[in-house]
Structures are given as C-alpha cells and as structure tokens.
Design an enzyme around this catalytic site. Structure first.
Site, PDB file in Angstrom:
ATOM      1  N   CYS A  65       0.896  -1.155   0.000  1.00  0.00           N
ATOM      2  CA  CYS A  65       0.000   0.000   0.000  1.00  0.00           C
ATOM      3  C   CYS A  65       0.934   1.203   0.000  1.00  0.00           C
ATOM      4  O   CYS A  65       2.153   1.061  -0.074  1.00  0.00           O
ATOM      5  CB  CYS A  65      -0.906   0.011   1.218  1.00  0.00           C
TER       6      CYS A  65
ATOM      7  N   LEU B 243       7.135 -13.276   6.882  1.00  0.00           N
ATOM      8  CA  LEU B 243       7.227 -13.811   8.258  1.00  0.00           C
ATOM      9  C   LEU B 243       6.027 -14.721   8.568  1.00  0.00           C
ATOM     10  O   LEU B 243       6.170 -15.749   9.236  1.00  0.00           O
ATOM     11  CB  LEU B 243       7.307 -12.663   9.265  1.00  0.00           C
TER      12      LEU B 243
ATOM     13  N   ARG C 181       4.536  -4.049   2.634  1.00  0.00           N
ATOM     14  CA  ARG C 181       3.668  -4.918   3.456  1.00  0.00           C
ATOM     15  C   ARG C 181       3.851  -6.397   3.106  1.00  0.00           C
ATOM     16  O   ARG C 181       2.898  -7.094   2.781  1.00  0.00           O
ATOM     17  CB  ARG C 181       2.197  -4.518   3.313  1.00  0.00           C
ATOM     18  N   PRO C 182       5.059  -6.897   3.107  1.00  0.00           N
ATOM     19  CA  PRO C 182       5.251  -8.319   2.779  1.00  0.00           C
ATOM     20  C   PRO C 182       4.643  -9.220   3.855  1.00  0.00           C
ATOM     21  O   PRO C 182       4.326  -8.765   4.953  1.00  0.00           O
ATOM     22  CB  PRO C 182       6.768  -8.467   2.754  1.00  0.00           C
TER      23      PRO C 182
HETATM   24  C1  EPZ Z   1      -0.295  -3.575  11.976  1.00  0.00           C
HETATM   25  O1  EPZ Z   1       0.066  -3.753  10.615  1.00  0.00           O
HETATM   26  C2  EPZ Z   1      -1.341  -2.470  11.978  1.00  0.00           C
HETATM   27  N1  EPZ Z   1      -2.498  -2.899  11.203  1.00  0.00           N
HETATM   28  C3  EPZ Z   1      -0.761  -1.194  11.385  1.00  0.00           C
HETATM   29  O2  EPZ Z   1      -1.753  -0.181  11.498  1.00  0.00           O
HETATM   30  C4  EPZ Z   1       0.442  -0.798  12.232  1.00  0.00           C
HETATM   31  O3  EPZ Z   1       1.034   0.363  11.657  1.00  0.00           O
HETATM   32  C5  EPZ Z   1       1.459  -1.944  12.237  1.00  0.00           C
HETATM   33  O4  EPZ Z   1       0.832  -3.136  12.757  1.00  0.00           O
HETATM   34  C6  EPZ Z   1       2.667  -1.640  13.105  1.00  0.00           C
HETATM   35  O5  EPZ Z   1       2.271  -1.372  14.401  1.00  0.00           O
HETATM   36  C7  EPZ Z   1      -3.397  -3.754  11.779  1.00  0.00           C
HETATM   37  O6  EPZ Z   1      -3.230  -4.174  12.905  1.00  0.00           O
HETATM   38  C8  EPZ Z   1      -4.578  -4.129  10.951  1.00  0.00           C
HETATM   39  P1  EPZ Z   1       3.680  -5.427  10.975  1.00  0.00           P
HETATM   40  P2  EPZ Z   1       0.968  -5.039  10.188  1.00  0.00           P
HETATM   41  O7  EPZ Z   1       3.496  -6.794  10.461  1.00  0.00           O
HETATM   42  O8  EPZ Z   1       0.566  -6.209  10.975  1.00  0.00           O
HETATM   43  C9  EPZ Z   1       7.416  -5.697   8.068  1.00  0.00           C
HETATM   44  C10 EPZ Z   1      -3.131   1.564  10.747  1.00  0.00           C
HETATM   45  O9  EPZ Z   1      -2.915   2.709  10.327  1.00  0.00           O
HETATM   46  N2  EPZ Z   1       6.963  -7.078   7.822  1.00  0.00           N
HETATM   47  O10 EPZ Z   1       4.024  -5.223  12.420  1.00  0.00           O
HETATM   48  O11 EPZ Z   1       0.958  -5.128   8.712  1.00  0.00           O
HETATM   49  C11 EPZ Z   1       6.494  -4.687   7.407  1.00  0.00           C
HETATM   50  O12 EPZ Z   1       6.859  -4.481   6.060  1.00  0.00           O
HETATM   51  C12 EPZ Z   1      -2.258   0.425  10.282  1.00  0.00           C
HETATM   52  O13 EPZ Z   1      -4.037   1.257  11.574  1.00  0.00           O
HETATM   53  C13 EPZ Z   1       7.772  -7.921   7.053  1.00  0.00           C
HETATM   54  O14 EPZ Z   1       8.828  -7.529   6.593  1.00  0.00           O
HETATM   55  O15 EPZ Z   1       2.403  -4.525  10.668  1.00  0.00           O
HETATM   56  C14 EPZ Z   1       6.692  -3.457   8.224  1.00  0.00           C
HETATM   57  O16 EPZ Z   1       7.857  -2.800   7.760  1.00  0.00           O
HETATM   58  C15 EPZ Z   1      -1.149   0.878   9.344  1.00  0.00           C
HETATM   59  N3  EPZ Z   1       7.346  -9.183   6.809  1.00  0.00           N
HETATM   60  C16 EPZ Z   1       6.946  -3.999   9.630  1.00  0.00           C
HETATM   61  O17 EPZ Z   1       7.306  -5.385   9.462  1.00  0.00           O
HETATM   62  C17 EPZ Z   1       6.150  -9.658   7.302  1.00  0.00           C
HETATM   63  O18 EPZ Z   1       5.827 -10.853   7.054  1.00  0.00           O
HETATM   64  C18 EPZ Z   1       5.746  -3.904  10.547  1.00  0.00           C
HETATM   65  O19 EPZ Z   1       4.759  -4.719  10.026  1.00  0.00           O
HETATM   66  C19 EPZ Z   1       5.352  -8.790   8.067  1.00  0.00           C
HETATM   67  C20 EPZ Z   1       5.782  -7.506   8.318  1.00  0.00           C
END
Ligand code: EPZ
Length: 420
Positions: free
Chosen positions: A116, A125, A121-122
């Site tokens: 997005c 993990l 958003r990979p």
């Molecule tokens: C959750 O997203 C939230 N969304 C996000 O809120 C929030 O910003 C984010 O956590 C961080 O706190 C929901 O809960 C629905 P992550 P999520 O997996 O789960 C990388 C909002 O505005 N990553 O903790 O997608 C990723 O690219 C939204 O309410 C990998 O590399 O966040 C990012 O850089 C935006 N590989 C970091 O980790 C993966 O398999 C954090 O991602 C997963 C993630």
C-alpha cells in the site's frame, strides 16, 4: 467524492469517548472462524475495514452481523473457500484469515494483501511461520497457497516483532493441541485483546503482551466472547487535535497505558496531560516546543501510526523537530500535504525535519492513507482559514464518525459531497 471542510481556529473543549480498536477488532473477527460456534464481540467499531471483514466472514459461511455495538458471529456454517482477490485487496488485514483458514479449513490462499502507499507490506514472516508449523507453501498464479493436513506445535522466532505475523500464528496454533511458542513476538495491546478472545474459546495462552507467547490449542473450541479495547491511535488523534488547535478536553474509554509513549512525548512538548482510570485530560494553553528525537518502534515504543500525527503537531510548535520512521519504508506522504498548508518540513529517506512556523494556512489537501488523513484534519483544525481534506474514505477505515466527534468538541468541520 466525500470531503471534510474545516475552518480552523476554534479552541476545543468538552469530552469524547474512544470507540473500540480497529487493530484489535480485525484479528479477533478473523479468529472467529475457528470455534465452529458463536462469538460475541463487544464494543466493535463500525468501520469500513470491519464491514469488509464481516463480508468475508459471510462469504465463508459464517453468519456475522452488527447487533448494536456488538458483532455476533456464528461460524458453525463455515465452508472452506478461497477469498477472492478483489475482496482480499480491499482490506490489508484480510491476510489475517490465513491462520484461521489453515487451522480450520487446512487451506488458505493469500492474494492481494501486499503493498500500500506506506510500504510493501510483505507477509514473508507469516508464511515462514506457517511452513515451520508444517504447512506447504505453494506460489500459484492467484497468490500464495498454504496447505496443511494437520499443523504442529512449533518454536517460531520472528526476525521482526510483526503484529500481523504474531496474530496469524496465534490463530493458526489455536486448534493444535501441542504447544507453539513465538519468540520476538509483537507486544501491542491488540495482541493481548486477541489472546483474551482465544482464551474465551478454550485456547491456553501465556505471555501475550511480552516477547514470548506460548499457545496450547484446543480440539474442542467453545463459544467465545470478548470486549474490544479502546483504540489507542484514535485517542492519540484527539490528543493531536488539541495539540494543533489548543483548548482542553477529556478523552474517555481508553487505557492511558496503551499510549504512554505518545503521552510522554506530548508532555515533553508542553501539553498538560492527566490520566485517571480510563480517562485522559489534556490541554494546550501555550505554544508547544518541538522534540529532536521521535523514532518510531514496536510497542511500547512510539507507534508508527502516530508518526503522521505528531508531525502535524510539530508544524506549529517552536524550534526544530526530527522524526525517524523506522517501521514502514514510505510513511512520510503527509509531509508534502502539510507543506501545502505552509509547514516547513524537509524529508530525506525515512526522516522528517520540521521547523515550526507560527501558524498554518488552510488549503485543499488529499489524504494518501488512513493516518495521513487524520493528521491533515488535526493540522486543519489549527490552521488559519478554510481547508478541504479529500480522500476521506481512508479516514473512514479507522475512525467512526470523526467529523461528529470533533464537532462535539467544538471544531468547525463538515462532511461534504463535491462533484469531481
Ligand atoms: C499492523 O500492521 C497495523 N495494522 C498497522 O496499522 C500498524 O502500523 C502496524 O501493525 C505496526 O504497528 C493492523 O493491525 C490491521 P507489521 P501489520 O506486520 O501487521 C514488516 C493503521 O494505520 N513485515 O508489524 O501489517 C512490514 O513491512 C495500520 O491502523 C515484514 O517484513 O504490521 C513493516 O515494515 C497501518 N514481513 C513492519 O514489518 C512480514 O511478514 C511492521 O509490520 C510482516 C511484516
């Protein structure tokens, strides 16, 4: 197209209750697939992202509907099927169904849950964890297919404390009687809320809220029930509205401990913030002072979702503010929009340097994502003159009636329809 028309300059006053957390409700809704029975989710926010999740639940044969402020789900009619790409694409958190579909339906096709505007958003993990739990991970033309006859308890070390990956693993492990341990797990309050729901259906979970979570699944899940916690990012948005426009308000139905890093930062900038039980009293009477060291990090660090918000507050605070976005690779889109309102912000890579100006001027700006939109609304509340914030469908994803709530607090804001 719907817009917000905002005339800045009103001091805010009064009190407002925070609705249930979007980021707690979404994984809980995905998890309701697993118990082959009823779930009652109290204080569920009525947001477009939540309604998309209900649409997916109904598509999967799980009757799901709002009854007042509750959502009732009956997953006894669950029939495994792949979620179509165009529906998966609507809501990023649709990928959270993967763990539930794998656990209950032994198959999950993940498509359209990538990228997005704030980042790639990979889900590597998530997939690696499913593989360690015994699933076959098969790239196909329609997306990534995960298949598992029977998931096994595993010890999973996350390279990064991913919120979504932690949640997906917890849900996937919920019907596996052997124990799964997640190391370097996310610690967000939304993780604890999901664990509360899973415990209500009979899953034994320990360590949620810490970096090590133990999940012992159940073969006989029960009907579930949970109360969704107050949305800490919505509460932080109201703090930011006061930071930008001045005044004094009371924010209710929120655990202040869930946004302690945000409260600490705003206090250092000069806001007066008192906490008592599930209430926060906040006021801003004088010009704030910028901070040189806001760095976003996993909970309990400064939340990435509040980064656009504090940047908006910094634009008219005294001195130089520096913000480092360490979670997402492309989450500074609000800076260009704030510059249109007269902000002095330079960005390099993931860093924003904000030189406070005395005041912003109203302008026509468009939100590029959910929290960018909220930040623009807050900035417009304090700006001189009239602003129009467009693309507010992003805001509707995470805020219930933001316009009405701000009106209650004395803001001059209207939701208008403009023919494009
Ligand atoms: C959750 O997203 C939230 N969304 C996000 O809120 C929030 O910003 C984010 O956590 C961080 O706190 C929901 O809960 C629905 P992550 P999520 O997996 O789960 C990388 C909002 O505005 N990553 O903790 O997608 C990723 O690219 C939204 O309410 C990998 O590399 O966040 C990012 O850089 C935006 N590989 C970091 O980790 C993966 O398999 C954090 O991602 C997963 C993630």
């Amino acid at each position: 197209m719907k817009h917000y028309k905002i005339t800045g300059g009103n001091l805010l006053s009064g009190e407002i209750s925070v609705h249930g957390s979007k980021n707690a409700a979404l994984p809980i809704l995905a998890a309701t697939v697993i118990n082959n029975g009823k779930s009652i989710i109290h204080n569920c926010p009525n947001l477009s992202d939540v309604r998309n999740m209900l649409e997916i639940l109904n598509l999967l044969g799980c009757r799901a509907e709002f009854v007042g402020r509750d959502v009732i789900v009956d997953s006894s009619g669950f029939s495994p099927k792949d979620i179509p790409y165009d529906i998966m694409k609507q809501t990023r958190s649709s990928s959270l169904f993967a763990g539930a579909l794998l656990a209950r339906g032994k198959r999950a096709l993940i498509s359209g849950s990538g990228g997005c505007c704030i980042g790639r958003r990979p889900i590597d993990l998530h997939l690696r964890a499913f593989g360690e739990m015994g699933a076959d991970i098969i790239p196909t033309g329609d997306g990534i297919l995960c298949v598992a006859d029977c998931l096994r308890g595993s010890k999973i070390i996350l390279d990064f404390p991913s919120v979504g990956a932690t949640e997906n693993i917890m849900i996937a492990a919920s019907l596996t009687p052997s124990t799964t341990v997640i190391y370097n797990a996310a610690k967000e309050p939304e993780i604890v809320n999901l664990a509360d729901y899973l415990r209500s259906v009979g899953v034994i979970i320990k360590g949620d809220g810490t970096g090590e979570i133990h999940i012992k699944g159940t073969c006989t899940p029960k009907d579930g029930e949970v109360e969704v916690v107050g949305d800490r990012i919505v509460a932080a948005t109201y703090l930011t509205a006061v930071a930008c426009s001045g005044g004094s308000i009371k924010i209710k139905s929120i655990d202040p401990g869930h946004l302690s890093s945000v409260i600490a930062s705003y206090r250092k900038m000069g806001m007066s913030i008192g906490v008592d039980g599930d209430e926060i009293e906040v006021s801003r009477q004088t010009r704030l002072v910028n901070l040189p060291n806001i760095i976003t990090s996993p909970y309990p660090g400064f939340p990435t979702d509040c980064q656009p918000l504090i940047v908006a507050a910094m634009t008219t605070s005294y001195g130089i503010g520096i913000v480092n976005e360490r979670i997402f690779e492309n989450r500074l889109g609000h800076c260009e929009r704030l510059r249109r309102m007269g902000a002095n912000i330079e960005t390099t890579g993931r860093c924003a340097v904000v030189r406070g100006v005395y005041s912003l001027s109203g302008a026509d700006v468009s939100s590029c994502d959910l929290r960018c939109g909220a930040a623009l609304v807050c900035a417009a509340l304090g700006a001189k003159g009239e602003s129009v914030v467009s693309n507010i469908s992003y805001i509707d994803r995470g805020y219930e009636n933001l316009c009405d709530s701000l009106k209650i607090l004395g803001a001059k804001i209207e939701r208008i329809e403009l023919n494009e």
